[in-house]
Enzyme design. Sequence first.
Site, short mmCIF file in Angstrom:
data_model
loop_
_atom_site.label_atom_id
_atom_site.label_comp_id
_atom_site.label_asym_id
_atom_site.label_seq_id
_atom_site.Cartn_x
_atom_site.Cartn_y
_atom_site.Cartn_z
N ASN A 1 0.75 -1.11 -0.15
CA ASN A 1 0.14 0.07 -0.01
C ASN A 1 0.75 1.43 0.07
OD1 ASN A 1 0.57 -0.54 2.56
ND2 ASN A 1 -0.80 0.93 3.28
N CYS B 1 -3.19 1.97 6.19
CA CYS B 1 -3.54 1.18 7.37
C CYS B 1 -4.05 2.11 8.42
CB CYS B 1 -2.28 0.41 7.94
SG CYS B 1 -0.85 1.54 8.06
N GLY C 1 2.37 -5.92 7.28
CA GLY C 1 1.26 -6.39 6.32
C GLY C 1 0.01 -6.96 7.18
N GLU D 1 3.59 -5.01 12.29
CA GLU D 1 2.63 -3.80 12.05
C GLU D 1 1.57 -4.49 11.40
OE1 GLU D 1 3.44 -0.89 13.57
OE2 GLU D 1 5.10 -1.48 14.32
N GLU E 1 7.58 1.04 15.88
CA GLU E 1 8.70 1.50 14.96
C GLU E 1 8.86 2.95 15.32
OE1 GLU E 1 7.14 0.36 10.76
OE2 GLU E 1 8.24 -1.39 11.17
N THR F 1 -2.87 -9.07 9.14
CA THR F 1 -2.90 -9.76 10.54
C THR F 1 -2.67 -11.21 10.44
OG1 THR F 1 -3.79 -7.82 11.70
CG2 THR F 1 -4.16 -9.96 12.82
N ALA F 2 -3.48 -11.84 9.57
CA ALA F 2 -3.24 -13.42 9.36
C ALA F 2 -1.56 -13.66 8.79
CB ALA F 2 -4.04 -13.76 8.17
N THR F 3 -1.20 -12.81 7.92
CA THR F 3 0.40 -13.17 7.78
C THR F 3 1.16 -12.80 8.96
OG1 THR F 3 -0.32 -12.07 5.62
CG2 THR F 3 2.27 -12.58 5.97
P1 NAD Z 1 0.02 -9.24 3.26
O1 NAD Z 1 0.27 -9.73 4.63
O2 NAD Z 1 -0.37 -10.03 2.15
O3 NAD Z 1 1.75 -9.12 2.65
C1 NAD Z 1 2.78 -8.42 3.13
C2 NAD Z 1 3.95 -8.74 2.79
O4 NAD Z 1 4.35 -10.15 3.34
C3 NAD Z 1 4.22 -8.82 1.31
O5 NAD Z 1 5.54 -8.75 1.05
C4 NAD Z 1 3.94 -10.53 1.14
O6 NAD Z 1 4.52 -11.09 -0.10
C5 NAD Z 1 4.44 -10.88 2.32
N1 NAD Z 1 3.93 -12.23 2.81
C6 NAD Z 1 3.00 -12.78 2.68
N2 NAD Z 1 2.77 -14.37 3.20
C7 NAD Z 1 3.90 -14.41 3.88
C8 NAD Z 1 4.57 -15.36 4.67
N3 NAD Z 1 3.61 -16.56 4.66
N4 NAD Z 1 5.67 -15.07 5.27
C9 NAD Z 1 6.43 -14.06 4.92
N5 NAD Z 1 5.98 -13.14 4.48
C10 NAD Z 1 5.11 -13.08 3.67
O7 NAD Z 1 -0.33 -7.77 3.11
P2 NAD Z 1 -0.57 -6.86 1.93
O8 NAD Z 1 -1.97 -7.14 1.51
O9 NAD Z 1 0.74 -6.65 1.20
O10 NAD Z 1 -0.90 -5.36 2.93
C11 NAD Z 1 -2.09 -5.14 3.33
C12 NAD Z 1 -2.06 -5.30 4.87
O11 NAD Z 1 -0.89 -4.52 5.44
C13 NAD Z 1 -3.36 -4.60 5.35
O12 NAD Z 1 -3.84 -5.44 6.40
C14 NAD Z 1 -2.79 -3.24 6.10
O13 NAD Z 1 -3.70 -3.07 7.29
C15 NAD Z 1 -1.68 -3.70 6.31
N6 NAD Z 1 -0.53 -2.35 6.94
C16 NAD Z 1 -0.12 -2.33 8.18
C17 NAD Z 1 0.60 -1.24 8.36
C18 NAD Z 1 0.88 -0.81 9.64
O14 NAD Z 1 1.93 0.11 9.88
N7 NAD Z 1 0.31 -1.37 10.88
C19 NAD Z 1 1.12 -0.39 7.28
C20 NAD Z 1 0.56 -0.44 6.02
C21 NAD Z 1 -0.25 -1.83 5.78
#
Ligand code: NAD
Length: 480
Positions: free
Chosen positions: A149, A281, A225, A247, A460, A227-229
């Site tokens: 994002n 986010c 990324g 995060e 962070e 929450t499930a990841t």
């Molecule tokens: P995502 O969890 O699908 O992916 C994030 C990253 O993790 C990507 O690089 C992806 O390739 C990697 N990834 C996926 N599965 C993995 C695994 N099993 N092991 C290691 N790495 C893995 O998230 P997204 O769809 O890219 O991003 C959107 C999410 O991020 C939303 O939930 C958003 O709220 C969150 N987000 C949070 C913040 C914060 O600061 N809290 C900031 C931005 C986005």
Amino acid sequence: MQIQNYINGRFSDPLNGQFLDNTDPARGKVYGRIPASGAEDCDLAYEAAKAAFPAWSMMPATERSAILMRIVEGIEARHEELAQAESTDSGKPLWLTRSVDIMRAAANIRFFAEAILHFSAESHAIPGQAINYTLRQPIGVVGCISPWNLPLYLFTWKIAPALAAGNTVVAKPSEITPATAYLFSQICSEAGLPPGVLNVVHGLGGNIGKAIVSHPGIKAVSFTGGTATGAEIARIAAPMFKKLSLELGGKNPNLVFADCDLEKAVETSVRGAFTNQGQICLCGSRIFIEESLYPRFRDAFVEKVKQLKTGDPSDPDNFMGAVVSKAHLEKVESYIRLAREEGGTVLCGGERAVVGGEFSEGYFLQPTVIEGLSAYCRTNTEEIFGPVVTLTPFKTEDEALEFANATPYGLAAMLWTQDVSRTQRVAEKIQAGIVWVNCWMLRDLRTPFGGVKQSGVGREGGWEALRFFTEAKNVCIKYA
Ligand code: NAD
């Protein structure tokens, strides 16, 4: 754009020779390919980072800082190219990548290049007996994994403190938005970052991301990324006793009290809901409004949202571009259907935005405002992460707090009131890592950044990030 991994200072294809398509979301077309890296590429990156660690970690902070500042100059010199690439890769408006994403990437690196010059550790004297002093030492090889994002913005937000503190890094950007991470690795190379200090590997989260998380030599993982990841990463990394910064997702409340400055509350709440197509986010996607103000706020809000234009990301008149992918578009649409099933009324939007010409296949959605839902329904408690916002009235401050806290998330909150006592009461009780009062996204990079509940673990920003990327060691010397 043909993207390559950056390992040990060189650009290379993945060892398995496999690639993934990279799509331009505003045109709905494949426009490049990226490495589909696997565990063997992670091993190579790790070996390079391990070999680079002794020299990088022992380099005086002033020298590390100077190299990081040359990277800042490289970003600034290629600002327009990076802004164009970010916009094409993610579908977000060019005005936004120019004014926020790329400037902030440079600011992240500048901030930690300067911060490391002032980073110090404590000492604790036991008078007449001993002195304790704390060493804050870099951890070793660390992993940084970021989402789509805010691609370069969040990639650098992790890499900068990791490198400044003397670690070497294996980093993975999102496979959905890899372009600026690739250009950034070129900039690092041109800036004279020693080979192996930063290694950028591209590919799917379940392959190369998982390989980083499960690599026994990678001692810490900073992840942003979903929450499930985050939960999956914790399952793997916790039993290996890795340091983890997570995060994660958000479903942020925006509380509007009747004593607020209505014009400012409306203007900022619109921005706070729909900037980057609602894919930040920190966006306030649940707006709770004091009952007596509800009709006035709703009418003014909907009126403003109807004026937002969606389309060609390079046209400065368009406030919104495309959402990031077809899969994400369909996910957001499924939540609009759910909101209708749950009894919500769509006040505006709710449909795809029709954009003609070369954008006719793009993933555009109208900004959508929904009312009439319970604060506890799925639409109001699950993360949608798109241009969808709900409006809900509340009767009392206690009810507003109850609604605000009624999700598993706790990242950010917005509060609109002129009452200082209320501000203090609500800010204390709201379950969030960040509370913005009469503003949104006003960022100071020194402040702690992160969430509570399912929005994450750790903080962070500022010293918090430098502490995360170092190990504290206490040395106790008894007086002779
Ligand atoms: P995502 O969890 O699908 O992916 C994030 C990253 O993790 C990507 O690089 C992806 O390739 C990697 N990834 C996926 N599965 C993995 C695994 N099993 N092991 C290691 N790495 C893995 O998230 P997204 O769809 O890219 O991003 C959107 C999410 O991020 C939303 O939930 C958003 O709220 C969150 N987000 C949070 C913040 C914060 O600061 N809290 C900031 C931005 C986005």
